[in-house]
Design a protein around this motif. Structure first.
Motif, short mmCIF file in Angstrom:
data_model
loop_
_atom_site.label_atom_id
_atom_site.label_comp_id
_atom_site.label_asym_id
_atom_site.label_seq_id
_atom_site.Cartn_x
_atom_site.Cartn_y
_atom_site.Cartn_z
N UNK A 163 0.89 -1.31 -0.06
CA UNK A 163 -0.03 -0.05 0.00
C UNK A 163 0.85 1.33 0.06
N UNK A 164 1.85 1.16 0.61
CA UNK A 164 2.72 2.49 0.91
C UNK A 164 3.51 2.57 -0.48
N UNK A 165 3.86 1.52 -1.09
CA UNK A 165 4.45 1.65 -2.29
C UNK A 165 3.87 2.19 -3.53
N UNK A 166 2.34 1.69 -3.43
CA UNK A 166 1.46 2.27 -4.48
C UNK A 166 1.20 3.67 -4.01
N UNK A 167 1.16 4.09 -2.73
CA UNK A 167 1.05 5.69 -2.66
C UNK A 167 2.00 6.35 -3.22
N UNK A 168 3.25 5.96 -2.94
CA UNK A 168 4.30 6.71 -3.49
C UNK A 168 4.38 6.70 -5.06
N UNK A 169 3.79 5.61 -5.74
CA UNK A 169 3.82 5.71 -7.11
C UNK A 169 2.56 6.73 -7.52
N UNK A 170 1.63 6.58 -6.86
CA UNK A 170 0.49 7.52 -6.83
C UNK A 170 0.96 8.96 -6.86
N UNK A 171 1.73 9.33 -5.77
CA UNK A 171 2.37 10.70 -5.60
C UNK A 171 3.09 11.03 -6.97
N UNK A 172 4.05 10.11 -7.28
CA UNK A 172 4.81 10.42 -8.29
C UNK A 172 4.01 10.87 -9.80
N UNK A 173 3.05 9.98 -9.83
CA UNK A 173 2.30 10.08 -11.00
C UNK A 173 1.64 11.45 -10.99
N UNK A 174 0.91 11.71 -10.15
CA UNK A 174 0.38 13.03 -9.68
C UNK A 174 1.09 14.28 -9.93
N UNK A 175 2.34 14.19 -9.45
CA UNK A 175 3.31 15.35 -9.70
C UNK A 175 3.53 15.60 -11.07
N UNK A 176 3.74 14.42 -11.68
CA UNK A 176 3.77 14.67 -13.20
C UNK A 176 2.66 15.29 -13.84
N UNK A 177 1.63 14.77 -13.55
CA UNK A 177 0.08 15.01 -14.22
C UNK A 177 -0.35 16.62 -13.88
N UNK A 178 0.05 16.88 -12.59
CA UNK A 178 -0.01 18.20 -12.12
C UNK A 178 0.93 19.12 -12.89
N UNK A 179 2.05 19.03 -12.89
CA UNK A 179 3.06 19.80 -13.59
C UNK A 179 2.70 20.11 -15.03
N UNK A 180 2.31 18.92 -15.67
CA UNK A 180 1.67 19.23 -16.92
C UNK A 180 0.68 20.00 -17.23
N UNK A 181 -0.47 19.88 -16.16
CA UNK A 181 -1.52 20.73 -16.24
C UNK A 181 -1.25 22.46 -16.20
N UNK A 182 -0.28 22.58 -15.14
CA UNK A 182 0.35 23.83 -14.79
C UNK A 182 0.98 24.31 -16.12
N UNK A 183 1.48 23.51 -16.80
CA UNK A 183 2.49 24.06 -17.96
C UNK A 183 1.30 24.16 -19.03
N UNK A 184 0.38 23.56 -19.28
CA UNK A 184 -0.64 23.74 -20.12
C UNK A 184 -1.45 25.24 -19.83
N UNK A 185 -1.87 25.26 -18.50
CA UNK A 185 -2.51 26.52 -18.17
C UNK A 185 -1.67 27.81 -18.52
N UNK A 186 -0.39 27.75 -17.99
CA UNK A 186 0.50 28.76 -18.44
C UNK A 186 0.69 29.18 -20.16
N UNK A 187 0.71 28.03 -20.83
CA UNK A 187 0.71 28.25 -22.12
C UNK A 187 -0.49 28.25 -23.00
#
Length: 103
Positions: A15-39
């Motif tokens: 469960x902890x491993x999956x949580x870390x994976x989710x956090x990593x995925x979320x960080x990439x997706x959210x950074x992508x969203x912010x880049x799209x918003x800015x551009x």
């Protein structure tokens, strides 16, 4: 260590491993969203569309009080980051309460 204790330990580790994976995925997706918003070529249109979609999502799936406080903190943090990235107001949150007369 008995078998049931090992099983619980292994389940928690997965469960902890999956949580870390989710956090990593979320960080990439959210950074992508912010880049799209800015551009985005039309920030006003983006803000209008986001507002409609966010308010519709809240109507279809209301945020209920059953979630832990961290859930609401996460929403506030994400909205603040989007607002900071968008050059025009998103206008999806209530304005802060007016402090009243200062006299």
């Amino acid at each position: 260590m008995d078998e049931s204790t090992r099983e619980i330990r292994d389940t928690l580790a997965r469960a902890l491993q999956r949580q870390y994976e989710n956090e990593g995925e979320f960080r990439v997706l959210f950074t992508t969203v912010l880049a799209l918003v800015k551009s985005h070529p039309d920030p006003v249109r983006f803000a209008e569309r986001f507002r409609v979609m966010w308010l519709t999502a809240l109507q279809e799936h209301p945020v209920e009080q059953a979630h832990p406080r961290a859930f609401y903190d996460g929403i506030e943090l994400a909205l603040a980051m989007l607002e900071d990235s968008c050059p025009v107001p998103l206008a999806v949150r209530a304005p802060p309460p007016h402090p009243g007369p200062t006299a």
